[in-house]
Design an enzyme around this catalytic site. Structure first.
Site, PDB file in Angstrom:
ATOM      1  N   ASP A 123       0.812  -1.219   0.000  1.00 51.08           N
ATOM      2  CA  ASP A 123       0.000   0.000   0.000  1.00 51.08           C
ATOM      3  C   ASP A 123       0.845   1.268   0.000  1.00 51.08           C
ATOM      4  OD1 ASP A 123      -1.973  -1.865   0.191  1.00 51.08           O
ATOM      5  OD2 ASP A 123      -2.415  -1.496   2.299  1.00 51.08           O
ATOM      6  N   ASP A 227      -4.086 -13.963   4.041  1.00 52.31           N
ATOM      7  CA  ASP A 227      -5.444 -14.226   3.546  1.00 52.31           C
ATOM      8  C   ASP A 227      -6.427 -13.192   4.085  1.00 52.31           C
ATOM      9  OD1 ASP A 227      -7.778 -15.344   2.552  1.00 52.31           O
ATOM     10  OD2 ASP A 227      -7.086 -17.393   2.905  1.00 52.31           O
TER      11      ASP A 227
END
Length: 800
Positions: A123, A227
């Protein structure tokens, strides 16, 4: 050492955006993980300032103590504690000073007993400063160089993770196999450093062997899966309680490990982590018989069975051991990062959004009976003891949603009193899980809710105003399906009640904003389905028809919008958002998204269309409200109906189909009245209502008739062209949950929109600042001042 490198890492990432978990919650997490056979915890909460924004700063002595305690606690449970740092936002890779500060920070954590680390470059912007551009051949080269040096500095620990900026297939340019960035990582990153990967998407519906084999080939090592299946920090209205799914245990041979980044709300993660443990155990080599194969549904049933015991335990909010054991590191408010809708997709799912506020972790539990600010029974009223809920369903062929009216002392028909500490039943928990299932898939209860609402909306012409030609069997089918839909909405209301009234305050504080939000949306949908029967205009109407009244409704569900390839934040709101979009005013988000009350109430509310039997109670309610503000007047004392006739009478007599009732266990506590077409209504009022009032009230010294005529007012054509409809809202001021007034108003706006209205207005006294503010938040804007027509009121309107 070599055994540590071979161990399959399976566990939890605390890596979401939002308030980090408390120390007490993490200790409970470690207990869960030990019980379920998980072995790894990665510490990386995005909103821990010293993890990301202030990564250069070392921990204070107090913070050191807490972190050491956490590391020791994890290790005592047989868990591997992985400390993650995210320096990528502002690090200068070529700066020796930044590299020294990075080493100092990680050495500090290493000295606390931590033996596993992760460097995260997710990010962040791909661009490099000029100094870095001169020192390195590429962005990947810069990251890999720094990571390799840190890895060697820490003594090449057996577990060292690296998160690339291209961490999933959709972020790779031009593709996974041809990405220069990933190729550099695969070639230059030291071989014993593990690379983090999320799958084909940020939130991958499924993980396939083929896709993993491709990335394994490029990276030249098996990746570790971060995940995001249960991550919910990208949508303030969604929660994921479903089982770990879409990842076959056979994937283990292509992975270094799998860590689940779950819901922000700690208590929502029992089932996800319990089923992750079942998946992990099923994949071990020594378990190869069919009975040990992982089945999501079987794992969900086992997790539900164990969760039931936990749900009904009297636990404090935040899992605090006692209210006096407060730690300074635990925030005292439910802080959330602000909305950042323009940000690009991020590692855990999307840009951080403001979650629905919940309560301070260290606040005392809100009182349950009565809740602070909740109405006490007024004179002549009595609270009823708990009674079992009775279904409010009519047999097929009768009109649903028209229960008899009654006084405040009577319990609202068909709804049991819901208060005090109670137990959540297994059927309620299954309902909860089915409503908040997985990001790409609804559970059974959500599917049924959406399917029935879609069908009822599409087939409402068979019960329209002029639907006498509709085959009786079609009408019976519609009403039977409506009854089933109403039953499910009532179950959702009872679920909200049970969560609020339960003994487990930890679950209440984490789940309440979501259950409360869906309860309100279901109230609107339930009222709308009740209203459709006999009230929606048919094809013969000039104002609207069933064929075009839903032009503004959502024509697809979230699952249709998403498809297999979309990220789940493409369609916001989950099941609440999809129900909303199936309503005529579903695109008006300000009507549906607003903060829950500070103190949750277990009072059970209902919204339904008006029935003639409600008139007496409505008249009594508005008279009571009038007396509170105006005092007793001679005319109202002599004629008890005079206030009701003036305020409510014309609408209830001439257009009752646009009146909705708000009721709780004690009876009616609010109403909203609407006029579809003000022009025609004024003519009808002059022709029938005013003459009737002249007959009812003697003219001697009574200016009531003149006041009633003035109440109708004269509105300019320019206003009525854009805002042809009008409304009036009345509710008892003691309502602790003001949201039900919003929901009541939304039910009326839904009906007006369905029958063709393009705008609605209401008149408010300028001194009534509370109501002005209330309506402004719902999208109403000032469109006319009373002085323009010799009246004091302010006219507020909103387009539909």
């Amino acid at each position: 050492m070599e055994e540590d490198r071979k161990q399959f890492l399976c566990g939890v990432v605390e890596g979401f955006y939002g308030r980090p978990w408390s120390m007490d919650q993490r200790k409970v997490l470690f207990q869960w993980m030990q019980s379920w056979g998980l072995n790894t915890y990665l510490y990386g909460p995005k909103d821990d300032l010293k993890h990301r924004l202030l990564w250069r700063e070392v921990y204070s002595p107090e913070e050191e103590s807490q972190l050491r305690t956490l590391i020791v606690e994890a290790q005592s449970r047989g868990l591997r504690f992985v400390y993650a740092l995210s320096p990528g936002q502002d690090i200068v890779f070529s700066s020796s000073c930044d590299l020294t500060l990075l080493k100092r920070k990680l050495r500090q954590v290493s000295d606390l007993g931590c033996q596993a680390f992760a460097i995260l470059f997710d990010d962040i912007d791909h661009s490099m400063c000029q100094a870095d551009s001169e020192a390195f051949t590429s962005f990947a080269h810069a990251q890999v160089t720094v990571t390799n040096e840190i890895y060697r500095f820490l003594g090449e620990p057996p577990v060292f993770l690296f998160c690339p900026t291209e961490y999933c297939g959709s972020l790779c340019s031009p593709s996974v196999s041809k990405s220069p960035y990933l190729q550099t990582v695969g070639e230059d990153l030291l071989p014993n450093i593990t690379v983090i990967w999320t799958g084909s998407k940020v939130i991958s519906r499924k993980l396939s062997v083929d896709c993993l084999a491709e990335v394994e080939s490029v990276l030249q090592r098996p990746p570790l899966i971060w995940d995001n299946l249960h991550a919910n920090d990208y949508d303030s209205r969604r929660l994921f309680l479903g089982p770990f799914k879409g990842r076959e245990p056979q994937l283990r041979s292509h992975l270094r490990g799998l860590l689940l980044n779950p819901n922000c709300e700690f208590e929502a993660n029992y089932i996800p982590l319990h089923t992750l443990g079942s998946w992990h155990r099923a994949g071990k080599e020594e378990l190869k018989d069919e009975e040990c194969e992982y089945c999501p549904d079987r794992a969900l049933s086992a997790a539900l069975h164990d969760w039931m015991e936990e749900l009904n335990q009297p636990l404090q909010a935040g899992r605090q051991s006692s209210r006096t054991d407060q730690r300074s590191s635990v925030p005292t408010s439910r802080c959330k990062t602000p909305d950042r809708p323009d940000c690009s997709s991020t590692f855990r799912g999307s840009a951080a959004v403001a979650k629905l506020p919940v309560f301070p972790l260290n606040s005392s539990s809100p009182p349950s009976s009565p809740t602070k600010g909740e109405r006490e029974p007024r004179e002549g009223e009595k609270r009823r003891p708990n009674q079992p809920s009775q279904a409010n369903h009519q047999p097929p062929g009768s009109r649903p949603g028209v229960p008899a009216g009654g006084g405040r002392g009577q319990r609202a028909q068909g709804r049991g009193l819901c208060g005090g500490k109670g137990l959540l039943s297994e059927s309620q928990v299954r309902l909860l899980v089915g409503l908040y299932y997985l990001p790409h898939e609804h559970g059974p209860s959500a599917q049924k809710l959406l399917q029935d609402l879609t069908w009822l909306k599409s087939n409402c012409h068979v019960v329209g105003i002029n639907s006498k030609k509709a085959p009786p069997q079609k009408v019976d089918e519609w009403r039977g399906r409506a009854s089933r839909f109403l039953s499910l909405c009532e179950d959702i209301a009872q679920l909200h009640c049970s969560v609020v009234g339960g003994a487990n305050r930890a679950v209440l504080y984490d789940l309440y904003p979501y259950v409360w939000d869906l309860r309100n949306t279901a109230l609107v949908a339930k009222a709308f389905i009740c209203w459709l029967d006999g009230r929606v205009l048919s094809d013969s109407s000039t104002l609207g028809s069933w064929r075009n009244c839903f032009h503004w409704c959502g024509k697809t569900t979230g699952a249709d919008v998403l498809g297999v390839e979309s990220e789940p934040w493409v369609f916001k709101g989950g099941v609440s958002g999809e129900v909303q979009m199936l309503l005529p005013i579903g695109s008006s988000s300000e009507l549906f998204t607003h903060p829950p009350p500070l103190f949750p109430t277990s009072r059970l509310y209902n919204i339904r269309p008006y029935h003639s039997k409600d008139k007496v109670e409505l008249y009594r309610m508005v008279r009571q409200l009038h007396l509170r503000t105006q005092g007793v007047q001679e005319s109202s004392a002599a004629h008890p109906d005079i206030i009701g006739d003036r305020c409510l009478g014309p609408c209830l007599a001439l257009c009752p189909e646009y009146s909705f009732i708000l009721e709780d266990e004690l009876g009616v506590c609010g109403c909203v009245l609407g006029i579809l077409d003000v022009r025609s209504f004024a003519k009808r009022c002059q022709a029938s209502w005013i003459p009737a009032m002249r007959d009812k009230y003697p003219p001697k010294g009574n200016d009531l008739i003149q006041l009633m005529e003035e109440d109708q007012g004269e509105y300019p054509d320019s206003l009525l062209y854009h805002f042809p409809s009008q409304l009036r809202l009345d509710a008892l001021p003691e309502l602790v949950d003001i949201s039900v007034s919003r929901t009541l108003l939304t039910a009326l706006l839904t009906a007006l929109k369905a029958n063709g209205s393009q705008g609605v207005f209401c008149e408010v006294q300028p001194t009534d600042r509370q109501r002005l503010e209330f309506l402004t938040k719902l999208g109403f804007l000032e469109i006319l001042r009373g002085e323009a027509r010799s009246r004091e009121g302010v006219v507020l309107g909103r387009l539909l």
